[in-house]
Write an enzyme that holds these catalytic residues in place. Structure first.
Site, PDB file in Angstrom:
ATOM      1  N   GLU A   1       9.584  17.057  14.165  1.00 57.97           N
ATOM      2  CA  GLU A   1      10.109  16.813  12.813  1.00 57.97           C
ATOM      3  C   GLU A   1       9.429  17.802  11.862  1.00 57.97           C
ATOM      4  O   GLU A   1       8.204  17.814  11.752  1.00 57.97           O
ATOM      5  CB  GLU A   1       9.789  15.378  12.382  1.00 57.97           C
ATOM      6  CG  GLU A   1      10.346  15.035  11.012  1.00 57.97           C
ATOM      7  CD  GLU A   1       9.995  13.615  10.568  1.00 57.97           C
ATOM      8  OE1 GLU A   1       8.848  13.180  10.763  1.00 57.97           O
ATOM      9  OE2 GLU A   1      10.884  12.948  10.018  1.00 57.97           O
TER      10      GLU A   1
ATOM     11  N   LYS B   1       0.886  -1.170   0.000  1.00 61.96           N
ATOM     12  CA  LYS B   1       0.000   0.000   0.000  1.00 61.96           C
ATOM     13  C   LYS B   1       0.920   1.214   0.000  1.00 61.96           C
ATOM     14  O   LYS B   1       1.423   1.652   1.032  1.00 61.96           O
ATOM     15  CB  LYS B   1      -0.877  -0.021   1.260  1.00 61.96           C
ATOM     16  CG  LYS B   1      -2.188   0.736   1.160  1.00 61.96           C
ATOM     17  CD  LYS B   1      -2.073   2.190   0.783  1.00 61.96           C
ATOM     18  CE  LYS B   1      -1.628   3.080   1.899  1.00 61.96           C
ATOM     19  NZ  LYS B   1      -1.380   4.476   1.458  1.00 61.96           N
TER      20      LYS B   1
ATOM     21  N   GLU C   1      -0.298   7.674  -1.261  1.00 60.46           N
ATOM     22  CA  GLU C   1      -1.296   8.184  -2.217  1.00 60.46           C
ATOM     23  C   GLU C   1      -0.797   9.450  -2.910  1.00 60.46           C
ATOM     24  O   GLU C   1      -1.415   9.908  -3.869  1.00 60.46           O
ATOM     25  CB  GLU C   1      -2.625   8.440  -1.492  1.00 60.46           C
ATOM     26  CG  GLU C   1      -2.603   9.482  -0.380  1.00 60.46           C
ATOM     27  CD  GLU C   1      -1.995   8.999   0.947  1.00 60.46           C
ATOM     28  OE1 GLU C   1      -1.430   7.887   1.006  1.00 60.46           O
ATOM     29  OE2 GLU C   1      -2.065   9.769   1.929  1.00 60.46           O
TER      30      GLU C   1
ATOM     31  N   CYS D   1      14.103  10.933   5.735  1.00 57.99           N
ATOM     32  CA  CYS D   1      14.112  10.565   7.146  1.00 57.99           C
ATOM     33  C   CYS D   1      15.521  10.584   7.704  1.00 57.99           C
ATOM     34  O   CYS D   1      15.714  10.530   8.905  1.00 57.99           O
ATOM     35  CB  CYS D   1      13.505   9.193   7.338  1.00 57.99           C
ATOM     36  SG  CYS D   1      14.469   7.953   6.504  1.00 57.99           S
TER      37      CYS D   1
HETATM   38  P1  NAD Z   1       2.640   9.172   6.824  1.00 57.36           P
HETATM   39  O1  NAD Z   1       2.849   8.549   8.144  1.00 57.36           O
HETATM   40  O2  NAD Z   1       1.679  10.294   6.708  1.00 57.36           O
HETATM   41  O3  NAD Z   1       2.154   8.072   5.751  1.00 57.36           O
HETATM   42  C1  NAD Z   1       2.818   6.840   5.613  1.00 57.36           C
HETATM   43  C2  NAD Z   1       1.815   5.801   5.098  1.00 57.36           C
HETATM   44  O4  NAD Z   1       0.784   5.630   6.079  1.00 57.36           O
HETATM   45  C3  NAD Z   1       1.131   6.196   3.790  1.00 57.36           C
HETATM   46  O5  NAD Z   1       1.013   5.066   2.970  1.00 57.36           O
HETATM   47  C4  NAD Z   1      -0.215   6.709   4.259  1.00 57.36           C
HETATM   48  O6  NAD Z   1      -1.239   6.501   3.293  1.00 57.36           O
HETATM   49  C5  NAD Z   1      -0.496   5.866   5.499  1.00 57.36           C
HETATM   50  N1  NAD Z   1      -1.318   6.576   6.478  1.00 57.36           N
HETATM   51  C6  NAD Z   1      -1.352   7.903   6.720  1.00 57.36           C
HETATM   52  N2  NAD Z   1      -2.212   8.185   7.693  1.00 57.36           N
HETATM   53  C7  NAD Z   1      -2.753   7.013   8.097  1.00 57.36           C
HETATM   54  C8  NAD Z   1      -3.714   6.645   9.096  1.00 57.36           C
HETATM   55  N3  NAD Z   1      -4.295   7.559   9.878  1.00 57.36           N
HETATM   56  N4  NAD Z   1      -4.010   5.340   9.238  1.00 57.36           N
HETATM   57  C9  NAD Z   1      -3.444   4.407   8.471  1.00 57.36           C
HETATM   58  N5  NAD Z   1      -2.528   4.697   7.501  1.00 57.36           N
HETATM   59  C10 NAD Z   1      -2.178   5.979   7.321  1.00 57.36           C
HETATM   60  O7  NAD Z   1       4.097   9.605   6.292  1.00 57.36           O
HETATM   61  P2  NAD Z   1       4.458  10.457   5.002  1.00 57.36           P
HETATM   62  O8  NAD Z   1       4.064  11.871   5.239  1.00 57.36           O
HETATM   63  O9  NAD Z   1       4.000   9.777   3.782  1.00 57.36           O
HETATM   64  O10 NAD Z   1       6.057  10.327   5.021  1.00 57.36           O
HETATM   65  C11 NAD Z   1       6.887  11.162   5.780  1.00 57.36           C
HETATM   66  C12 NAD Z   1       7.238  10.541   7.114  1.00 57.36           C
HETATM   67  O11 NAD Z   1       7.857   9.270   6.903  1.00 57.36           O
HETATM   68  C13 NAD Z   1       8.249  11.357   7.900  1.00 57.36           C
HETATM   69  O12 NAD Z   1       7.856  11.352   9.248  1.00 57.36           O
HETATM   70  C14 NAD Z   1       9.554  10.595   7.726  1.00 57.36           C
HETATM   71  O13 NAD Z   1      10.501  10.763   8.741  1.00 57.36           O
HETATM   72  C15 NAD Z   1       9.052   9.200   7.680  1.00 57.36           C
HETATM   73  N6  NAD Z   1      10.020   8.316   7.041  1.00 57.36           N
HETATM   74  C16 NAD Z   1      10.722   7.483   7.856  1.00 57.36           C
HETATM   75  C17 NAD Z   1      11.679   6.658   7.301  1.00 57.36           C
HETATM   76  C18 NAD Z   1      12.472   5.737   8.170  1.00 57.36           C
HETATM   77  O14 NAD Z   1      13.140   4.888   7.633  1.00 57.36           O
HETATM   78  N7  NAD Z   1      12.424   5.853   9.484  1.00 57.36           N
HETATM   79  C19 NAD Z   1      11.898   6.658   5.912  1.00 57.36           C
HETATM   80  C20 NAD Z   1      11.133   7.502   5.124  1.00 57.36           C
HETATM   81  C21 NAD Z   1      10.189   8.341   5.701  1.00 57.36           C
END
Ligand code: NAD
Length: 509
Positions: free
Chosen positions: A393, A183, A186, A291
């Site tokens: 962050e 998944k 989006e 990240c």
């Molecule tokens: P996000 O948490 O908003 O989304 C990540 C995924 O979760 C997406 O597929 C999204 O559709 C889904 N999602 C979002 N809200 C949800 C909910 N309420 N319930 C269920 N699923 C949900 O993250 P983002 O904005 O896409 O990415 C940025 C974040 O990812 C930053 O915090 C970054 O630090 C982190 N990140 C971490 C790493 C790591 O390795 N630690 C790597 C890349 C990005």
């Protein structure tokens, strides 16, 4: 999610799903996908219903028995072909990354190549899956441990690495003999769909790899369905925590990688010109949407801080910000208008909190791209740990300089922070560097390396609230995460010898 009028969607392309080896059209709850450099909606993406996700899980479940029993050497052959196809189609995929994420083309290629390196590692699966064997653990008894696949596993990935982060997960899961449902984010759905098509062309049987686009409904279906054995998640910490709590409550194995606030410690003896160049790339590359981005520079001593801030200020005048397709640019736009406004509001907040805004990128306008989500590089000095711009962050092109009295003081700051993803130290002193690497409470450490992202043969993960779970992503930990150990003890007694019942616990005494 913003709903958009049905009229405009009918004409536009709606990205659907990839289930059981086929593209699946869908127009359920479509949401817009924007080119962040122009601000224009270029397509829409469907949000899978529970029933659609269940179709993908069913396809993966049906494909599992045959794939599990496919010899590792044959699975490796598919991986080799997949790798070659990815390389052949690199430009097309990288262009999709830039058009939907905004990052400059070279940076997009860098992410894609790092993803391919995991496929490369997965090509070695016959060697990696070798078990452990001991002869004569008892009289005529041999014992071995083997690593069996789990079944259907799922991945949920963030917007910032739409190609690489999914490739941290599914190549190793599938090479281990599992089947997979991804998944993706989006916000930038095209690259994962192109990659799924290439995997099929490489000879992967239908149903082994499936992609469903969607939001919370899709994610919750994956978290709750008893057929899904394990979940790999990468994204923000609040969602990572939710995924870990819900997935484990439902009996699944979960690794959930979360957010970060990565500190670089600059020691007074560091080569400050090279350090500043390293900080520029690590703080502002990919518009700070990594990240592993450095978002805090902890300078030891006021003299070090004054020099670093003045050099960063001068370098920031030359930072080229613009459309990611122009290869002369260093930095593209932020991913969406919502994210742009959020990052910008953090800069406003920093000013209110009393930090010194040395470089203000808020009013940047890129000629010809006035509707793009651009923000210039921002630099704060004299940031203190009580400020929200230090604690939270930001995930944008904003670097905070904190002044520390000593290496110990700098290390205390890092250890007290809720995140523990990556960190680095710039120094010429081997003893200081060794002490730092040995003691700092962070999962990935660089010594004069600003972005210590492990290569594919090692594993990636943070500590503290940057990772929920026990095992890191890719590398050797992925074999452990995507398999279950089974230990078999075997005895072939000599023929014809009648054996008595043994009531004492068997031992070698
Ligand atoms: P996000 O948490 O908003 O989304 C990540 C995924 O979760 C997406 O597929 C999204 O559709 C889904 N999602 C979002 N809200 C949800 C909910 N309420 N319930 C269920 N699923 C949900 O993250 P983002 O904005 O896409 O990415 C940025 C974040 O990812 C930053 O915090 C970054 O630090 C982190 N990140 C971490 C790493 C790591 O390795 N630690 C790597 C890349 C990005």
């Amino acid at each position: 999610m913003n709903a958009t009028p049905a009229m405009s969607i009918a004409a536009a392309h709606v990205v659907g799903h990839f289930i059981n080896g086929e593209g699946v059209a869908d127009d359920n709850r479509p949401i817009p996908v924007t080119n962040p450099a122009t601000g224009q909606v270029t397509k829409h993406v469907a949000m899978a219903t529970k029933a659609t996700v269940e179709d993908a899980i069913a396809a993966a479940e049906a494909a599992f028995p045959a794939w599990r029993n496919t010899r590792p050497a044959k699975r490796a052959k598919v991986m080799f072909r997949f790798k070659a196809l990815l390389e052949e189609h690199a430009e097309e995929i990288v262009a999709a990354l830039t058009n939907e994420h905004g990052k400059v083309l070279d940076d997009a290629m860098g992410e894609f190549v790092r993803g391919i390196e995991v496929v490369d590692y997965a090509c070695g699966i016959p060697q990696l899956l070798k078990g452990e064997h001991t002869k004569n653990v008892g009289p005529n008894i041999d014992s071995w441990s083997e690593f069996q696949p789990l079944g259907v596993v799922a991945g949920i990935t963030p917007f910032n690495f739409p190609a690489m982060v999914p490739m941290w997960m599914f190549p190793m899961a599938i090479a281990c003999g599992n089947t997979f449902v991804l998944k993706p984010s989006e916000k930038d759905p095209t690259a994962p769909m192109l990659i799924a098509q290439l995997f099929k062309e490489a000879g992967l049987p239908d149903g082994v790899y499936n992609v469903v686009n969607g939001d919370k409904e899709a994610v919750d279906t994956l978290l709750e369905d008893p057929r899904v054995q394990a979940i790999s998640f990468v994204g923000s910490t609040p969602i990572a925590e939710y995924i870990y709590a819900t997935g484990t409550k439902n009996g699944k194995r979960v690794q959930a990688l979360g957010g970060a606030k990565n500190h670089a410690v600059v020691m007074p003896d560091a080569d400050l010109d090279n350090t500043v160049n390293a900080l520029m790339g690590a703080a502002y590359g990919s518009c700070g949407e990594r990240c592993m981005a450095i978002s805090v520079a902890v300078c030891v001593g006021d003299e070090t801080a004054d020099t670093v801030v003045s050099k960063l200020k001068s370098e920031l005048q030359d930072l080229k910000v613009g459309c990611g397709t122009d290869t002369s640019n260093n930095m593209g736009p932020l991913v969406t208008k919502v994210h742009h406004d959020k990052v910008r509001s953090y800069v406003d907040l920093g000013v209110e909190e009393g930090a010194e805004l040395v470089v203000d990128g808020r009013d940047l306008v890129v000629d010809g791209h006035e509707d793009g989500f651009f923000l210039g590089g921002c630099l704060f000095d004299k940031v203190t740990p009580d400020m929200r711009i230090y604690q939270e962050e930001i995930f944008g092109p904003v670097l905070c300089v904190v002044r520390a009295e000593s290496q110990e003081h700098a290390m205390q700051l890092i250890d007290n922070h809720e995140y523990g993803n990556g960190t680095c130290i710039f120094t010429r002193d081997g003893e200081a560097a060794r002490y730092f690497a040995d003691n700092i409470q962070v999962g990935m450490v660089g010594i004069n390396v600003p972005l210590p992202v492990p290569v594919a043969t090692h594993s990636f993960g943070g500590w503290k609230r940057s990772l929920f779970g026990d095992l890191f992503a890719y590398g050797p930990d992925s074999i452990r995460f995507y398999t279950r150990r089974k230990t078999i003890t075997q005895r072939w007694p000599s023929g014809g010898v009648r054996e008595k019942a043994q009531f004492s616990f068997p031992s070698n005494s």
